[in-house]
Write an enzyme that holds these catalytic residues in place. Structure first.
Site: not given
Ligand SMILES: Cc1cc2nc3c(=O)[nH]c(=O)nc-3n(C[C@H](O)[C@H](O)[C@H](O)COP(=O)(O)O)c2cc1C
Length: 348
Positions: A107, A220
């Site tokens: 990230s 994404k």
């Molecule tokens: C706690 C948390 C932090 C996240 N941080 C980022 C991030 O910094 N950058 C990003 O592109 N997506 C971020 N996401 C989204 C995830 O990359 C992803 O798209 C999504 O959480 C997938 O779903 P799942 O948690 O049900 O597997 C984050 C998700 C969570 C739960």
């Protein structure tokens, strides 16, 4: 609890381990969390159509994504602030990814510097939230390229931060000793970090990154056939069908319901990946049957990290890989590439 045997076990353990603010941040979604719940529920609306009497001895779980062979068709999605979940942080997640032979997406809000994550030796992509500060964007992309990151993930569903009410209720803050390495600052709340992110990124910028970054650009956060088509036209090397785990616009559909239209629009020109609510190897297999090259998951690995650090992430990867292996064999497939839409049917 005895040794966890699935992601749900790890989720329960993580909830016991994390303080309420951190738990709410990791587990929560935007608004009424309709999309958060829908992402998980939607996988159950797809059922399997297994074929029998196929020799599945020696079946493999490997897939190739942008020229790299992975041990399983599941990548680790970008997750911010991992040292808040466990002191092993991003370095621990990277070592687990290395051992499973999969890609870790690191990230923008990593709490471990990009070179230190790279030193753990996993396959790695860098996820960028495009900042208002062009110099900072350039410097982060340069660092990623220099440290052997092989993909640039542009997250395109977050021009502004979603409204996450759990964080307001808990008064969630991040302790000052948790530093966002890319910004060189500690104690930033997600809202403060996002104030630096540009709300003005367009397709023109995608084209610019695709030409200038020197890395394949993965978009994404694509949710429609229209945008999937434009992604190809503007030079994306892959897309991730994603609604950010229900953390951005609440009320959008589950990602598995968006996958078929995006796959059709891309028409085989670039790989289509997907994330959102994946908690089982069977969910990954359903995604592949509907045309995804691979899937990503975020929270399952956060639950592993919070519960057991590096070993927890490694175990979650092993559990999901085993679930994928067994499901493939029971469907009569000897590799992920053999999965076809005929292997699934909608329940209704
Ligand atoms: C706690 C948390 C932090 C996240 N941080 C980022 C991030 O910094 N950058 C990003 O592109 N997506 C971020 N996401 C989204 C995830 O990359 C992803 O798209 C999504 O959480 C997938 O779903 P799942 O948690 O049900 O597997 C984050 C998700 C969570 C739960």
């Amino acid at each position: 609890m005895r040794t966890p045997v699935n992601v749900a076990d790890y989720e329960r353990l993580a909830k016991e381990t994390l303080d309420p603010g951190a738990w709410g941040y990791y587990a929560g979604g935007a608004g009424d969390e309709l999309t958060l719940r829908e992402n998980e529920a939607a996988w159950a609306r797809w059922c399997f159509r297994p074929r029998v009497l196929v020799d599945v001895a020696g079946a493999a779980t490997t897939v190739t994504v942008l020229g790299q062979e992975l041990g399983l068709p599941l990548l680790i999605a970008p997750v911010a602030f991992q040292r808040m979940a466990h002191e092993d942080g991003e370095a621990g997640t990277a070592r687990a990814a290395r051992d499973a032979g999969t890609i870790m997406c690191v990230s923008t809000m990593t709490t471990t510097p990009l070179d230190e994550v790279a030193a753990q030796g996993s396959l790695r992509w860098f996820q960028l939230y495009v900042f208002r500060d062009e110099g900072l964007n350039r410097s982060l992309v340069d660092q990623a390229r220099e440290h052997g990151y092989t993909g640039l993930v542009l997250t395109v569903d977050a021009p502004v931060l979603g409204l996450r009410e759990r964080d307001l209720r808990t008064g969630f803050t991040i302790s000052p000793d948790i530093t966002v390495a890319s910004l060189g600052r500690g104690g930033l709340t997600p809202l403060e970090a996002f104030a630096m992110v540009s709300p003005s990124v367009t397709w023109h910028d995608v084209e610019r990154f695709a030409i200038e970054a020197g890395l394949p650009v993965v978009l994404k956060g694509i949710q429609t056939a229209e945008d999937a088509f434009l992604a190809v036209e503007h030079g994306a090397a892959a897309i991730v069908v994603s609604n950010h785990g229900g953390r951005q616009l609440d009320g959008v559909r589950a990602t598995i319901d968006l996958l078929p239209e995006c796959v059709e629009a891309v028409d085989g020109r670039i790989p289509v990946l997907i994330d959102g609510g994946i908690r089982r190897g069977t969910d990954v297999v359903k995604a592949l049957a509907l045309g995804a090259r691979a899937a990503l998951a975020a929270r399952p690995f956060v639950w592993g990290l919070a519960t057991g650090g590096e070993a927890g992430v490694r175990h979650v990867l092993e559990l999901l890989r085993e679930e994928i292996r067994v499901s493939l064999a029971l469907l009569g497939c000897t590799s992920p590439e053999q999965l076809r839409p005929e292997h699934v049917a909608r329940r209704d």
